[in-house]
Motif scaffolding. Sequence first.
Motif, PDB file in Angstrom:
ATOM      1  N   ASP B 117       7.035 -15.625   5.621  1.00 61.99           N
ATOM      2  CA  ASP B 117       7.704 -14.581   6.326  1.00 61.99           C
ATOM      3  C   ASP B 117       7.369 -13.496   6.727  1.00 61.99           C
ATOM      4  O   ASP B 117       6.290 -13.292   6.629  1.00 61.99           O
ATOM      5  CB  ASP B 117       8.769 -13.796   4.879  1.00 61.99           C
ATOM      6  N   ASN B 118       7.918 -12.941   8.208  1.00 63.78           N
ATOM      7  CA  ASN B 118       7.778 -12.484   8.516  1.00 63.78           C
ATOM      8  C   ASN B 118       8.259 -10.787   8.669  1.00 63.78           C
ATOM      9  O   ASN B 118       9.387 -10.648   8.211  1.00 63.78           O
ATOM     10  CB  ASN B 118       7.971 -12.478  10.565  1.00 63.78           C
ATOM     11  N   GLN B 119       6.763  -9.389   8.156  1.00 60.58           N
ATOM     12  CA  GLN B 119       7.528  -8.503   7.376  1.00 60.58           C
ATOM     13  C   GLN B 119       6.934  -7.861   8.293  1.00 60.58           C
ATOM     14  O   GLN B 119       5.558  -8.002   9.062  1.00 60.58           O
ATOM     15  CB  GLN B 119       7.322  -8.304   6.147  1.00 60.58           C
ATOM     16  N   THR B 120       7.630  -6.338   8.336  1.00 63.17           N
ATOM     17  CA  THR B 120       6.736  -5.327   8.864  1.00 63.17           C
ATOM     18  C   THR B 120       5.771  -4.231   8.309  1.00 63.17           C
ATOM     19  O   THR B 120       6.714  -4.633   7.176  1.00 63.17           O
ATOM     20  CB  THR B 120       7.735  -4.374   9.951  1.00 63.17           C
ATOM     21  N   VAL B 121       4.125  -3.885   8.230  1.00 62.73           N
ATOM     22  CA  VAL B 121       4.016  -3.867   7.739  1.00 62.73           C
ATOM     23  C   VAL B 121       3.304  -2.247   8.103  1.00 62.73           C
ATOM     24  O   VAL B 121       2.716  -1.986   9.051  1.00 62.73           O
ATOM     25  CB  VAL B 121       2.359  -4.207   7.352  1.00 62.73           C
ATOM     26  N   THR B 122       3.451  -0.945   7.090  1.00 65.10           N
ATOM     27  CA  THR B 122       3.150   0.301   7.196  1.00 65.10           C
ATOM     28  C   THR B 122       1.969   0.627   6.740  1.00 65.10           C
ATOM     29  O   THR B 122       2.027   0.404   5.446  1.00 65.10           O
ATOM     30  CB  THR B 122       4.698   0.917   6.615  1.00 65.10           C
ATOM     31  N   ALA B 123       1.210   1.145   7.690  1.00 63.81           N
ATOM     32  CA  ALA B 123      -0.107   1.692   6.278  1.00 63.81           C
ATOM     33  C   ALA B 123      -0.142   3.126   6.600  1.00 63.81           C
ATOM     34  O   ALA B 123       0.544   3.258   8.117  1.00 63.81           O
ATOM     35  CB  ALA B 123      -1.883   0.856   7.818  1.00 63.81           C
ATOM     36  N   THR B 124       0.455   3.880   5.518  1.00 59.33           N
ATOM     37  CA  THR B 124      -0.002   5.108   5.842  1.00 59.33           C
ATOM     38  C   THR B 124      -0.784   5.761   4.583  1.00 59.33           C
ATOM     39  O   THR B 124      -1.244   5.153   4.157  1.00 59.33           O
ATOM     40  CB  THR B 124       1.570   5.618   5.615  1.00 59.33           C
ATOM     41  N   THR B 125      -1.205   7.142   4.549  1.00 53.17           N
ATOM     42  CA  THR B 125      -0.952   7.778   4.097  1.00 53.17           C
ATOM     43  C   THR B 125      -0.395   8.526   2.391  1.00 53.17           C
ATOM     44  O   THR B 125       1.042   7.954   2.672  1.00 53.17           O
ATOM     45  CB  THR B 125      -1.886   9.540   4.686  1.00 53.17           C
ATOM     46  N   PRO B 126      -0.603   9.116   1.321  1.00 53.69           N
ATOM     47  CA  PRO B 126      -0.054   8.466   0.199  1.00 53.69           C
ATOM     48  C   PRO B 126       0.547   8.986   0.062  1.00 53.69           C
ATOM     49  O   PRO B 126       2.378   9.801  -0.579  1.00 53.69           O
ATOM     50  CB  PRO B 126      -0.688   9.796  -1.340  1.00 53.69           C
ATOM     51  N   ASP B 127       1.212  11.009   1.358  1.00 53.97           N
ATOM     52  CA  ASP B 127       1.979  11.878   1.335  1.00 53.97           C
ATOM     53  C   ASP B 127       3.233  11.536   2.110  1.00 53.97           C
ATOM     54  O   ASP B 127       4.295  11.409   1.607  1.00 53.97           O
ATOM     55  CB  ASP B 127       1.950  12.466   2.695  1.00 53.97           C
TER      56      ASP B 127
END
Lengths: 246, 410
Positions: B117-127
């Motif tokens: 599947d194609n998905q948007t992956v969000t890389a972020t911090t715990p906040d």
Amino acid sequence: MIDITEVRKIYKMGDQEVRALDGIDVHIGKGELAAIMGPSGSGKSTLLAILGCLDTPTSGSYKLDGLAVEKMSDNQLADVRNKKIGFVFQQFMLLARTSALENVMLPLTYAGINGRERRRRAEEALARVGLQDRMDHRPNELSGGQQQRVAIARALANSPAILLADEPTGALDSKTGADIMALFRRLHDEFEQTVIIVTHDPGIASQTNRTLRIADGKIVGDDWHPNGRSANGTEETVVAAPAAAH
Amino acid sequence: MDFLENVRIALRALSANKLRSTLTMLGIIIGVGAVVGLLAIGNGAAASITADVQGIGSNLIQVIPGQMRGGMGGGAASSAVLTMDDVDLLQDNLKNTAGIAPVAQVGATVTYANTTDNQTVTATTPDYLAIRNREILRGRALSDADGERAARVAVIGTETARQIFDGLNPIGRTFKINGVQFEVVGLLVEQGGSGFGSADEVILIPLETGFTRLLGTSTVQSGQRTINSILVSAADPDRLDTVTGDIERLLRREHGLAAGEDNDFSVFTQQEILSTLGTITTTLQVFLGAIAGISLLVGGIGIMNIMLVSVTERTREIGLRKAVGARRNIILGQFLTETLVLSIFGGILGILFGVGIGAITTATGMLTAQVTWESIAMAFGFSALIGLFFGIYPAYRAANLRPIEALRYE
Ligand SMILES: Nc1ncnc2c1ncn2[C@@H]1O[C@H](COP(=O)(O)OP(=O)(O)O)[C@@H](O)[C@H]1O
Ligand SMILES: [Mg+2]
């Protein structure tokens, strides 16, 4: 019963005037069987439409059973057309895609006759013109002569005193036309209706008791032939109007 | 001649000419259906977009690279970027905040077992979770330790869990993002509200993991890691303006912008996003409304055409009806009844058609169509007017003719 005095019908075409009827005086008594003859464009249809209250004269007076037609309101005229007059057209004028029975029921509906009585009377009228076994047929499933019979049944439905027919055999072959004419005669003889027929055909006219000749919007001849013989003038007998007239 | 008799005449006349009646009704059905259906879609889209934005949280401030001029439609300067230096700067200097989270997003191929599947992956911090008002349903949130270790762990939304794991408990399961194996450690509480980019269709991974495993070199510009946006949560809604002003000041200085030079970044609060979206959704609704209006017009022209074609025939019919004794008002009543029957039948079918369009749209999951009474009333009223005008006007004229004229009409 029909009294017309000095009736004129003038059509204005731009600045030209067409005098379709130019001073007509005629009296037609109850129970007469009359023909109106004349060349094309002489005003026969115009006269018959006025007699049938389908049109109004430009001037002159028309008394029907002593009542002045020109003074009648739109609704009164509709009621006269509904109850006193049966009109038969050259082109039949049946509602398409509508059964013979329903076509015949139309004037009964407008007379306020509903339900079983309306059906009974329509069936009776169709039986009178010999179409009792064609009642559910639509106009396009009937021959020209049969269609004209449906139209006559429709004109008869409310048992009007006057039957008017504008070239009723004009769209039919001569054999069928003769049958239709025989039907008119029979209706006249049986029910003592006043029947007025516009025709081109001297053979048809000869079967009536009176021939009105019209040319250029004027009456040019009024021949009586009460025995229903030739109308070509050789054997005609002029008699006075029937006593029943007044 | 009572009312019922008139209805009977009208029905008989309508059924005597089924083709004409059907075609006339078709015009009404299409017109009404289009108005009801398209407006329902427009309303649904507007409601879902607004709900999505409101779900973001009212203290949220979003910083994105580039200058948005004249609302969201304006172009962004392509060279403008936000970097991790900007994030560090804000983290060190910004006051009155409840959290700051950099966000880097990338479209990736997600595989599990046989599904891809194609998905948007969000890389972020715990906040991120706190800033977006999101909570963990099962498992755990991303931690600072995950970031330090560049751990291949992910927190996912319920919709994503459904799509990838098909109803299985996702916690502890592994799947691949662009061929890199990740373990699901947490599942987010469902937020609901379908829409473009649903809040439940989300894969969160640690920022560091994103940079080292997924984002590749294109996100590094002149040795700087670039990000898509910075999310800031103000400590207090009343401080939104102060915080926004501070962000602008800090970033302008950091980016070396001279006085009078435009920002090379944009700062939005939720309120601004809502009002901008308001103009977009209004435009959308006007656009759909215009299409619907055109359909209604085309339907109306269809009705007009059929009526005009049948005027000759009907004029003679009226002449005949008058000749056999129909009064003027009876004729008008008959045609009025015919038109009403057609308009009402057609209108009801059109409404069903429009509701059907809405239901189909809802079924696709894109948005929840909202049928409004106003659109029904408007479409119905308009089609009835068209029907009345084109049905009654010729009848009115014919009914006023002398019978002989109507009979001879050509
Ligand atoms: N609606 C009309 N407008 C103008 N002229 C008409 C109209 N109806 C009939 N006429 C004219 O009136 C005259 C008589 O017509 P009509 O009564 O139909 O004749 P007929 O039936 O004897 O053939 C003709 O010259 C015809 O052209
Ligand atoms: Mg004629």
